[in-house]
Design an enzyme around this catalytic site. Structure first.
Site, PDB file in Angstrom:
ATOM      1  N   TYR A  48      43.021 -60.596 -41.808  1.00  0.00           N
ATOM      2  CA  TYR A  48      44.379 -60.704 -41.266  1.00  0.00           C
ATOM      3  C   TYR A  48      45.238 -61.661 -42.100  1.00  0.00           C
ATOM      4  O   TYR A  48      46.453 -61.727 -41.925  1.00  0.00           O
ATOM      5  CB  TYR A  48      44.367 -61.185 -39.804  1.00  0.00           C
ATOM      6  CG  TYR A  48      43.641 -60.285 -38.830  1.00  0.00           C
ATOM      7  CD1 TYR A  48      43.122 -59.049 -39.214  1.00  0.00           C
ATOM      8  CD2 TYR A  48      43.459 -60.679 -37.510  1.00  0.00           C
ATOM      9  CE1 TYR A  48      42.438 -58.242 -38.312  1.00  0.00           C
ATOM     10  CE2 TYR A  48      42.786 -59.869 -36.597  1.00  0.00           C
ATOM     11  CZ  TYR A  48      42.267 -58.666 -37.009  1.00  0.00           C
ATOM     12  OH  TYR A  48      41.585 -57.876 -36.111  1.00  0.00           O
ATOM     13  N   LEU A 185      45.841 -51.919 -25.331  1.00  0.00           N
ATOM     14  CA  LEU A 185      47.009 -51.165 -24.853  1.00  0.00           C
ATOM     15  C   LEU A 185      47.234 -49.933 -25.719  1.00  0.00           C
ATOM     16  O   LEU A 185      48.355 -49.417 -25.807  1.00  0.00           O
ATOM     17  CB  LEU A 185      48.259 -52.064 -24.896  1.00  0.00           C
ATOM     18  CG  LEU A 185      48.153 -53.370 -24.103  1.00  0.00           C
ATOM     19  CD1 LEU A 185      49.362 -54.264 -24.362  1.00  0.00           C
ATOM     20  CD2 LEU A 185      48.026 -53.059 -22.607  1.00  0.00           C
ATOM     21  N   ILE A 225      42.228 -58.683 -25.817  1.00  0.00           N
ATOM     22  CA  ILE A 225      42.972 -59.527 -26.764  1.00  0.00           C
ATOM     23  C   ILE A 225      44.260 -58.807 -27.170  1.00  0.00           C
ATOM     24  O   ILE A 225      44.456 -58.469 -28.343  1.00  0.00           O
ATOM     25  CB  ILE A 225      42.101 -59.846 -28.007  1.00  0.00           C
ATOM     26  CG1 ILE A 225      41.332 -58.583 -28.479  1.00  0.00           C
ATOM     27  CG2 ILE A 225      41.141 -60.983 -27.741  1.00  0.00           C
ATOM     28  CD1 ILE A 225      40.679 -58.736 -29.843  1.00  0.00           C
ATOM     29  N   SER A 228      50.757 -59.495 -29.444  1.00  0.00           N
ATOM     30  CA  SER A 228      52.204 -59.519 -29.246  1.00  0.00           C
ATOM     31  C   SER A 228      52.782 -60.764 -29.893  1.00  0.00           C
ATOM     32  O   SER A 228      52.129 -61.807 -29.943  1.00  0.00           O
ATOM     33  CB  SER A 228      52.548 -59.512 -27.750  1.00  0.00           C
ATOM     34  OG  SER A 228      53.956 -59.475 -27.596  1.00  0.00           O
ATOM     35  N   SER A 236      53.853 -62.374 -19.829  1.00  0.00           N
ATOM     36  CA  SER A 236      53.517 -61.452 -18.730  1.00  0.00           C
ATOM     37  C   SER A 236      52.114 -60.882 -18.905  1.00  0.00           C
ATOM     38  O   SER A 236      51.426 -60.577 -17.924  1.00  0.00           O
ATOM     39  CB  SER A 236      54.569 -60.340 -18.610  1.00  0.00           C
ATOM     40  OG  SER A 236      54.534 -59.530 -19.748  1.00  0.00           O
ATOM     41  N   ASN A 237      51.616 -60.780 -20.148  1.00  0.00           N
ATOM     42  CA  ASN A 237      50.264 -60.261 -20.345  1.00  0.00           C
ATOM     43  C   ASN A 237      49.194 -61.203 -19.800  1.00  0.00           C
ATOM     44  O   ASN A 237      48.035 -60.812 -19.639  1.00  0.00           O
ATOM     45  CB  ASN A 237      49.994 -59.999 -21.835  1.00  0.00           C
ATOM     46  CG  ASN A 237      50.827 -58.860 -22.379  1.00  0.00           C
ATOM     47  OD1 ASN A 237      51.514 -58.172 -21.637  1.00  0.00           O
ATOM     48  ND2 ASN A 237      50.783 -58.655 -23.688  1.00  0.00           N
TER      49      ASN A 237
HETATM   50  N1  LIG Z   1      37.982 -55.463 -34.791  1.00  0.00           N
HETATM   51  C1  LIG Z   1      38.877 -54.633 -35.243  1.00  0.00           C
HETATM   52  O1  LIG Z   1      38.611 -53.803 -36.134  1.00  0.00           O
HETATM   53  C2  LIG Z   1      40.268 -54.680 -34.686  1.00  0.00           C
HETATM   54  C3  LIG Z   1      41.160 -53.627 -34.949  1.00  0.00           C
HETATM   55  C4  LIG Z   1      42.440 -53.701 -34.420  1.00  0.00           C
HETATM   56  C5  LIG Z   1      42.812 -54.788 -33.647  1.00  0.00           C
HETATM   57  N2  LIG Z   1      41.925 -55.803 -33.415  1.00  0.00           N
HETATM   58  C6  LIG Z   1      42.306 -56.971 -32.584  1.00  0.00           C
HETATM   59  O2  LIG Z   1      42.876 -56.491 -31.375  1.00  0.00           O
HETATM   60  C7  LIG Z   1      44.155 -57.105 -31.187  1.00  0.00           C
HETATM   61  C8  LIG Z   1      45.054 -56.202 -30.383  1.00  0.00           C
HETATM   62  O3  LIG Z   1      45.319 -55.021 -31.092  1.00  0.00           O
HETATM   63  P1  LIG Z   1      46.805 -54.502 -31.327  1.00  0.00           P
HETATM   64  O4  LIG Z   1      47.764 -55.627 -31.183  1.00  0.00           O
HETATM   65  O5  LIG Z   1      46.826 -53.746 -32.577  1.00  0.00           O
HETATM   66  O6  LIG Z   1      46.994 -53.442 -30.132  1.00  0.00           O
HETATM   67  P2  LIG Z   1      47.351 -53.623 -28.568  1.00  0.00           P
HETATM   68  O7  LIG Z   1      47.100 -55.002 -28.107  1.00  0.00           O
HETATM   69  O8  LIG Z   1      46.707 -52.486 -27.864  1.00  0.00           O
HETATM   70  O9  LIG Z   1      48.921 -53.307 -28.546  1.00  0.00           O
HETATM   71  C9  LIG Z   1      49.846 -54.153 -29.151  1.00  0.00           C
HETATM   72  C10 LIG Z   1      51.201 -53.481 -29.068  1.00  0.00           C
HETATM   73  O10 LIG Z   1      51.609 -53.439 -27.709  1.00  0.00           O
HETATM   74  C11 LIG Z   1      52.866 -54.097 -27.581  1.00  0.00           C
HETATM   75  N3  LIG Z   1      52.837 -54.887 -26.354  1.00  0.00           N
HETATM   76  C12 LIG Z   1      52.066 -55.974 -26.084  1.00  0.00           C
HETATM   77  N4  LIG Z   1      52.344 -56.448 -24.856  1.00  0.00           N
HETATM   78  C13 LIG Z   1      53.311 -55.647 -24.349  1.00  0.00           C
HETATM   79  C14 LIG Z   1      54.021 -55.643 -23.134  1.00  0.00           C
HETATM   80  N5  LIG Z   1      53.785 -56.546 -22.182  1.00  0.00           N
HETATM   81  N6  LIG Z   1      54.956 -54.672 -22.940  1.00  0.00           N
HETATM   82  C15 LIG Z   1      55.196 -53.741 -23.887  1.00  0.00           C
HETATM   83  N7  LIG Z   1      54.562 -53.700 -25.067  1.00  0.00           N
HETATM   84  C16 LIG Z   1      53.620 -54.654 -25.304  1.00  0.00           C
HETATM   85  C17 LIG Z   1      53.026 -54.975 -28.803  1.00  0.00           C
HETATM   86  O11 LIG Z   1      54.374 -55.107 -29.178  1.00  0.00           O
HETATM   87  P3  LIG Z   1      55.204 -56.504 -29.012  1.00  0.00           P
HETATM   88  O12 LIG Z   1      54.824 -57.383 -30.172  1.00  0.00           O
HETATM   89  O13 LIG Z   1      56.605 -56.040 -29.032  1.00  0.00           O
HETATM   90  O14 LIG Z   1      54.822 -57.123 -27.710  1.00  0.00           O
HETATM   91  C18 LIG Z   1      52.258 -54.183 -29.858  1.00  0.00           C
HETATM   92  O15 LIG Z   1      53.091 -53.202 -30.424  1.00  0.00           O
HETATM   93  C19 LIG Z   1      44.630 -57.375 -32.632  1.00  0.00           C
HETATM   94  O16 LIG Z   1      45.656 -58.329 -32.727  1.00  0.00           O
HETATM   95  C20 LIG Z   1      43.349 -57.867 -33.256  1.00  0.00           C
HETATM   96  O17 LIG Z   1      43.129 -59.227 -32.929  1.00  0.00           O
HETATM   97  C21 LIG Z   1      40.669 -55.754 -33.921  1.00  0.00           C
END
Ligand SMILES: NC(=O)c1ccc[n+]([C@@H]2O[C@H](COP(=O)([O-])OP(=O)(O)OC[C@H]3O[C@@H](n4cnc5c(N)ncnc54)[C@H](OP(=O)(O)O)[C@@H]3O)[C@@H](O)[C@H]2O)c1
Length: 286
Positions: A48, A185, A225, A228, A236-237
Protein backbone atom coordinates in the site's frame (compact mmCIF):
# COMPACT_ATOMS: atom_id res chain seq x y z
CA UNK A 1 -14.60 -1.32 20.67
CA UNK A 2 -15.68 -4.98 20.66
CA UNK A 3 -12.96 -7.56 20.33
CA UNK A 4 -12.72 -11.21 19.34
CA UNK A 5 -10.37 -13.72 20.99
CA UNK A 6 -8.00 -15.28 18.46
CA UNK A 7 -6.83 -18.91 18.61
CA UNK A 8 -3.63 -17.80 20.39
CA UNK A 9 -5.61 -16.17 23.21
CA UNK A 10 -4.92 -12.59 22.04
CA UNK A 11 -7.72 -10.16 21.33
CA UNK A 12 -8.39 -8.30 18.11
CA UNK A 13 -10.93 -5.49 17.49
CA UNK A 14 -13.76 -6.71 15.25
CA UNK A 15 -13.69 -3.38 13.39
CA UNK A 16 -10.66 -1.68 11.90
CA UNK A 17 -9.99 0.82 9.15
CA UNK A 18 -8.38 -0.30 5.89
CA UNK A 19 -5.98 2.06 4.10
CA UNK A 20 -5.51 0.37 0.73
CA UNK A 21 -5.16 3.03 -2.01
CA UNK A 22 -4.99 5.83 0.58
CA UNK A 23 -2.06 8.09 -0.35
CA UNK A 24 0.36 8.77 2.52
CA UNK A 25 -0.72 12.41 2.75
CA UNK A 26 -4.33 11.36 3.43
CA UNK A 27 -3.53 8.62 5.93
CA UNK A 28 -2.94 11.02 8.86
CA UNK A 29 -6.32 12.81 8.63
CA UNK A 30 -8.22 9.56 7.97
CA UNK A 31 -6.68 7.80 10.97
CA UNK A 32 -7.17 10.85 13.21
CA UNK A 33 -10.91 10.71 12.40
CA UNK A 34 -10.92 6.96 12.94
CA UNK A 35 -9.22 7.09 16.34
CA UNK A 36 -11.58 9.87 17.37
CA UNK A 37 -14.54 7.68 16.35
CA UNK A 38 -13.25 4.80 18.47
CA UNK A 39 -11.37 2.63 15.95
CA UNK A 40 -8.36 0.91 17.48
CA UNK A 41 -7.25 -1.22 14.54
CA UNK A 42 -5.57 -0.35 11.22
CA UNK A 43 -4.96 -2.60 8.22
CA UNK A 44 -2.10 -1.73 5.87
CA UNK A 45 0.40 -3.68 3.74
CA UNK A 46 3.89 -3.33 2.30
CA UNK A 47 2.30 -2.82 -1.12
CA UNK A 48 0.00 0.00 0.00
CA UNK A 49 3.13 2.17 0.25
CA UNK A 50 1.75 4.05 3.24
CA UNK A 51 3.18 2.14 6.22
CA UNK A 52 5.40 5.06 7.23
CA UNK A 53 2.36 7.34 7.29
CA UNK A 54 0.40 4.76 9.33
CA UNK A 55 3.23 4.58 11.87
CA UNK A 56 3.30 8.38 12.09
CA UNK A 57 -0.47 8.60 12.52
CA UNK A 58 -0.39 6.10 15.39
CA UNK A 59 2.40 8.02 17.12
CA UNK A 60 0.62 11.36 16.54
CA UNK A 61 -2.66 10.00 17.92
CA UNK A 62 -1.53 10.28 21.53
CA UNK A 63 -2.73 6.70 22.05
CA UNK A 64 -0.32 4.28 23.67
CA UNK A 65 1.11 1.79 21.18
CA UNK A 66 -0.63 -1.09 23.03
CA UNK A 67 -4.01 0.57 22.46
CA UNK A 68 -3.74 0.23 18.68
CA UNK A 69 -3.91 -3.08 16.83
CA UNK A 70 -1.60 -2.77 13.84
CA UNK A 71 -1.81 -5.16 10.89
CA UNK A 72 0.45 -5.23 7.86
CA UNK A 73 1.19 -7.72 5.09
CA UNK A 74 4.28 -9.04 3.35
CA UNK A 75 4.02 -9.44 -0.40
CA UNK A 76 4.70 -12.83 -2.01
CA UNK A 77 7.92 -11.63 -3.68
CA UNK A 78 9.25 -11.52 -0.12
CA UNK A 79 8.29 -15.14 0.54
CA UNK A 80 10.96 -17.71 1.34
CA UNK A 81 12.56 -17.88 4.78
CA UNK A 82 15.52 -15.54 4.28
CA UNK A 83 13.69 -12.85 2.32
CA UNK A 84 10.72 -12.87 4.70
CA UNK A 85 12.97 -12.57 7.73
CA UNK A 86 14.66 -9.49 6.31
CA UNK A 87 11.35 -8.03 5.08
CA UNK A 88 9.85 -8.28 8.58
CA UNK A 89 12.72 -6.25 10.03
CA UNK A 90 12.47 -3.66 7.27
CA UNK A 91 8.73 -3.41 7.83
CA UNK A 92 9.12 -2.79 11.58
CA UNK A 93 11.69 -0.11 10.89
CA UNK A 94 9.51 1.53 8.25
CA UNK A 95 6.48 1.70 10.54
CA UNK A 96 8.66 2.71 13.47
CA UNK A 97 7.40 0.14 15.91
CA UNK A 98 8.93 -2.69 17.97
CA UNK A 99 6.17 -5.13 17.13
CA UNK A 100 3.19 -5.79 14.88
CA UNK A 101 -0.09 -7.04 16.27
CA UNK A 102 -0.84 -9.06 13.15
CA UNK A 103 1.38 -9.93 10.21
CA UNK A 104 -0.26 -11.50 7.15
CA UNK A 105 1.30 -13.15 4.15
CA UNK A 106 -0.53 -11.16 1.48
CA UNK A 107 -0.64 -13.73 -1.35
CA UNK A 108 -0.31 -17.46 -1.83
CA UNK A 109 2.56 -17.42 -4.35
CA UNK A 110 6.27 -18.21 -3.99
CA UNK A 111 7.73 -20.16 -1.06
CA UNK A 112 4.98 -19.42 1.42
CA UNK A 113 6.05 -22.24 3.74
CA UNK A 114 9.50 -20.68 4.07
CA UNK A 115 7.89 -17.31 4.81
CA UNK A 116 5.70 -18.96 7.43
CA UNK A 117 8.79 -20.32 9.23
CA UNK A 118 10.10 -16.74 9.40
CA UNK A 119 6.69 -15.58 10.66
CA UNK A 120 6.72 -18.19 13.44
CA UNK A 121 10.25 -17.15 14.40
CA UNK A 122 9.19 -13.49 14.49
CA UNK A 123 6.46 -14.39 17.00
CA UNK A 124 9.00 -16.21 19.17
CA UNK A 125 11.29 -13.17 18.97
CA UNK A 126 8.50 -10.81 20.08
CA UNK A 127 8.47 -8.91 16.77
CA UNK A 128 4.94 -10.04 15.90
CA UNK A 129 2.06 -11.06 18.15
CA UNK A 130 -0.22 -12.93 15.72
CA UNK A 131 0.27 -14.30 12.22
CA UNK A 132 -2.04 -15.17 9.37
CA UNK A 133 -2.48 -15.32 5.63
CA UNK A 134 -4.55 -13.59 2.98
CA UNK A 135 -5.98 -14.79 -0.33
CA UNK A 136 -4.93 -18.44 0.01
CA UNK A 137 -7.03 -21.02 -1.80
CA UNK A 138 -8.08 -24.03 0.34
CA UNK A 139 -5.41 -26.33 -1.17
CA UNK A 140 -2.50 -24.00 -0.35
CA UNK A 141 -4.00 -23.17 3.04
CA UNK A 142 -4.17 -26.89 3.89
CA UNK A 143 -0.57 -27.33 2.67
CA UNK A 144 0.64 -24.47 4.88
CA UNK A 145 -1.31 -25.62 7.91
CA UNK A 146 -0.09 -29.21 7.42
CA UNK A 147 3.55 -28.09 7.74
CA UNK A 148 3.10 -25.31 10.30
CA UNK A 149 3.82 -25.27 14.02
CA UNK A 150 1.44 -22.33 14.37
CA UNK A 151 -1.99 -22.38 12.77
CA UNK A 152 -2.96 -18.98 11.27
CA UNK A 153 -4.78 -16.78 13.77
CA UNK A 154 -6.51 -14.87 10.97
CA UNK A 155 -7.28 -15.49 7.31
CA UNK A 156 -8.10 -12.28 5.41
CA UNK A 157 -10.19 -12.76 2.26
CA UNK A 158 -12.76 -11.01 0.09
CA UNK A 159 -16.06 -11.34 1.91
CA UNK A 160 -19.41 -9.53 1.70
CA UNK A 161 -23.07 -10.53 1.42
CA UNK A 162 -22.64 -11.62 -2.24
CA UNK A 163 -19.56 -13.73 -1.42
CA UNK A 164 -19.89 -15.10 2.08
CA UNK A 165 -17.08 -17.69 2.17
CA UNK A 166 -19.17 -20.31 3.98
CA UNK A 167 -16.90 -23.24 2.96
CA UNK A 168 -13.75 -21.48 4.06
CA UNK A 169 -15.35 -20.56 7.36
CA UNK A 170 -16.44 -24.15 7.95
CA UNK A 171 -12.88 -25.35 7.22
CA UNK A 172 -11.34 -22.78 9.60
CA UNK A 173 -13.84 -23.07 12.43
CA UNK A 174 -12.29 -26.17 14.09
CA UNK A 175 -8.90 -24.41 13.97
CA UNK A 176 -10.29 -21.34 15.71
CA UNK A 177 -8.96 -19.19 12.86
CA UNK A 178 -10.81 -15.89 12.51
CA UNK A 179 -11.98 -14.69 9.10
CA UNK A 180 -11.35 -11.03 8.31
CA UNK A 181 -13.24 -9.50 5.41
CA UNK A 182 -11.62 -7.31 2.79
CA UNK A 183 -14.07 -5.54 0.47
CA UNK A 184 -16.61 -5.86 3.34
CA UNK A 185 -18.81 -3.40 1.40
CA UNK A 186 -18.05 -4.99 -1.97
CA UNK A 187 -15.60 -2.14 -2.57
CA UNK A 188 -18.58 0.24 -2.31
CA UNK A 189 -20.51 -1.53 -5.10
CA UNK A 190 -23.63 0.54 -5.77
CA UNK A 191 -25.81 -2.53 -6.44
CA UNK A 192 -24.87 -4.21 -3.16
CA UNK A 193 -25.36 -1.03 -1.12
CA UNK A 194 -28.78 -0.46 -2.79
CA UNK A 195 -30.17 -3.93 -1.97
CA UNK A 196 -33.75 -3.35 -0.71
CA UNK A 197 -33.19 -5.66 2.29
CA UNK A 198 -30.48 -3.38 3.72
CA UNK A 199 -32.73 -0.33 3.25
CA UNK A 200 -35.62 -2.17 4.97
CA UNK A 201 -33.47 -3.21 7.95
CA UNK A 202 -31.89 0.23 8.05
CA UNK A 203 -35.33 1.82 8.39
CA UNK A 204 -36.24 -0.59 11.18
CA UNK A 205 -33.11 0.16 13.23
CA UNK A 206 -32.50 3.79 12.25
CA UNK A 207 -29.27 2.77 10.50
CA UNK A 208 -27.86 3.12 6.99
CA UNK A 209 -27.57 0.15 4.59
CA UNK A 210 -23.78 0.26 5.09
CA UNK A 211 -24.19 -0.03 8.85
CA UNK A 212 -26.54 -2.99 8.38
CA UNK A 213 -23.96 -4.76 6.18
CA UNK A 214 -21.13 -4.11 8.63
CA UNK A 215 -23.32 -5.22 11.55
CA UNK A 216 -24.09 -8.47 9.68
CA UNK A 217 -20.35 -9.14 9.32
CA UNK A 218 -19.50 -8.69 12.97
CA UNK A 219 -22.63 -10.42 14.25
CA UNK A 220 -21.73 -13.36 12.00
CA UNK A 221 -18.40 -13.68 13.84
CA UNK A 222 -16.29 -11.85 11.26
CA UNK A 223 -13.80 -9.00 11.42
CA UNK A 224 -14.25 -5.97 9.12
CA UNK A 225 -11.88 -3.30 7.86
CA UNK A 226 -13.99 -0.95 5.71
CA UNK A 227 -11.97 1.59 3.78
CA UNK A 228 -12.86 5.27 3.74
CA UNK A 229 -11.28 8.70 3.84
CA UNK A 230 -14.63 10.46 4.31
CA UNK A 231 -14.94 11.64 7.95
CA UNK A 232 -18.73 11.06 8.01
CA UNK A 233 -18.37 7.55 6.60
CA UNK A 234 -15.52 6.73 8.98
CA UNK A 235 -17.64 7.86 11.93
CA UNK A 236 -20.87 6.16 10.89
CA UNK A 237 -19.09 2.90 9.99
CA UNK A 238 -18.11 2.59 13.65
CA UNK A 239 -21.68 2.94 14.97
CA UNK A 240 -22.40 -0.79 14.84
CA UNK A 241 -22.59 -1.81 18.43
CA UNK A 242 -25.87 -0.27 19.57
CA UNK A 243 -28.22 -2.54 17.60
CA UNK A 244 -28.53 -6.23 16.70
CA UNK A 245 -30.15 -8.06 13.80
CA UNK A 246 -32.52 -10.91 14.65
CA UNK A 247 -31.55 -14.45 13.66
CA UNK A 248 -34.27 -14.36 10.99
CA UNK A 249 -32.72 -11.18 9.55
CA UNK A 250 -29.26 -12.79 9.63
CA UNK A 251 -30.76 -15.75 7.71
CA UNK A 252 -32.25 -13.44 5.09
CA UNK A 253 -28.84 -11.87 4.49
CA UNK A 254 -27.27 -15.36 4.33
CA UNK A 255 -29.62 -16.07 1.41
CA UNK A 256 -28.03 -13.22 -0.61
CA UNK A 257 -24.85 -15.28 -1.12
CA UNK A 258 -24.33 -15.73 -4.88
CA UNK A 259 -20.65 -16.61 -5.18
CA UNK A 260 -20.01 -13.19 -6.71
CA UNK A 261 -16.55 -11.72 -6.25
CA UNK A 262 -15.55 -8.18 -7.14
CA UNK A 263 -11.89 -9.15 -7.52
CA UNK A 264 -11.76 -11.54 -10.44
CA UNK A 265 -8.21 -12.13 -11.69
CA UNK A 266 -7.67 -15.81 -12.55
CA UNK A 267 -4.99 -17.47 -10.38
CA UNK A 268 -2.55 -18.12 -13.21
CA UNK A 269 -2.61 -14.42 -14.18
CA UNK A 270 -2.30 -13.31 -10.57
CA UNK A 271 0.67 -15.63 -10.03
CA UNK A 272 2.57 -14.10 -12.95
CA UNK A 273 1.62 -10.47 -12.28
CA UNK A 274 2.10 -10.58 -8.52
CA UNK A 275 5.49 -12.32 -8.68
CA UNK A 276 6.71 -9.66 -11.12
CA UNK A 277 6.00 -6.81 -8.70
CA UNK A 278 8.95 -4.85 -7.37
CA UNK A 279 9.54 -4.77 -3.65
CA UNK A 280 11.59 -1.63 -3.00
CA UNK A 281 8.98 -0.39 -0.54
CA UNK A 282 11.45 1.72 1.44
CA UNK A 283 12.33 3.85 -1.56
CA UNK A 284 8.77 4.20 -2.79
CA UNK A 285 6.99 5.51 0.28
CA UNK A 286 7.01 8.70 2.25
N1 LIG B 1 -5.73 -8.66 1.59
C1 LIG B 1 -6.06 -8.16 0.43
O1 LIG B 1 -5.65 -8.65 -0.64
C2 LIG B 1 -6.94 -6.94 0.38
C3 LIG B 1 -7.53 -6.56 -0.83
C4 LIG B 1 -8.34 -5.43 -0.84
C5 LIG B 1 -8.55 -4.72 0.32
N2 LIG B 1 -7.96 -5.11 1.49
C6 LIG B 1 -8.19 -4.36 2.75
O2 LIG B 1 -9.58 -4.18 2.91
C7 LIG B 1 -9.85 -2.79 3.12
C8 LIG B 1 -11.24 -2.45 2.63
O3 LIG B 1 -11.32 -2.63 1.24
P1 LIG B 1 -11.87 -1.49 0.28
O4 LIG B 1 -11.75 -0.17 0.94
O5 LIG B 1 -11.23 -1.66 -1.03
O6 LIG B 1 -13.41 -1.89 0.10
P2 LIG B 1 -14.71 -1.66 1.03
O7 LIG B 1 -14.33 -1.35 2.43
O8 LIG B 1 -15.63 -2.80 0.76
O9 LIG B 1 -15.39 -0.38 0.35
C9 LIG B 1 -14.79 0.87 0.38
C10 LIG B 1 -15.62 1.80 -0.48
O10 LIG B 1 -16.88 2.00 0.15
C11 LIG B 1 -17.07 3.40 0.36
N3 LIG B 1 -17.67 3.58 1.68
C12 LIG B 1 -17.11 3.31 2.89
N4 LIG B 1 -17.96 3.63 3.88
C13 LIG B 1 -19.08 4.11 3.28
C14 LIG B 1 -20.29 4.62 3.77
N5 LIG B 1 -20.55 4.69 5.07
N6 LIG B 1 -21.23 5.03 2.86
C15 LIG B 1 -20.99 4.95 1.54
N7 LIG B 1 -19.85 4.49 1.01
C16 LIG B 1 -18.89 4.07 1.88
C17 LIG B 1 -15.70 4.04 0.28
O11 LIG B 1 -15.77 5.35 -0.23
P3 LIG B 1 -15.49 6.67 0.69
O12 LIG B 1 -14.00 6.82 0.81
O13 LIG B 1 -16.16 7.74 -0.08
O14 LIG B 1 -16.12 6.45 2.03
C18 LIG B 1 -14.98 3.13 -0.71
O15 LIG B 1 -15.27 3.52 -2.03
C19 LIG B 1 -8.70 -2.10 2.35
O16 LIG B 1 -8.49 -0.76 2.73
C20 LIG B 1 -7.54 -2.97 2.74
O17 LIG B 1 -7.07 -2.63 4.03
C21 LIG B 1 -7.16 -6.21 1.53
Amino acid sequence: METLTLNNGLRMPVLGIGVNHVPSAEVGPALAHAFEAGYRSVDTANTYLNERAVGRAVRDSGLAREEVFLTTKLWSTDSGYTRARAAIDRTLKRIGTDYLDLLLLHQQYGDYNGAWRAFQEAVAAGKVRSIGVSNFNPRRLADLIGRARTVPAVVQVERHPYFQQRELRAFLEPLGTAVEAWFPLGHGDAGLLAEPLFAELGRKYGKSPVQVILRWHVQDGGIVIPGSTDPDHIRSNAALFDFALTSEEMDRIALMDRNRRFHNLPEFVEGIVFQAMRTDYDRKQR
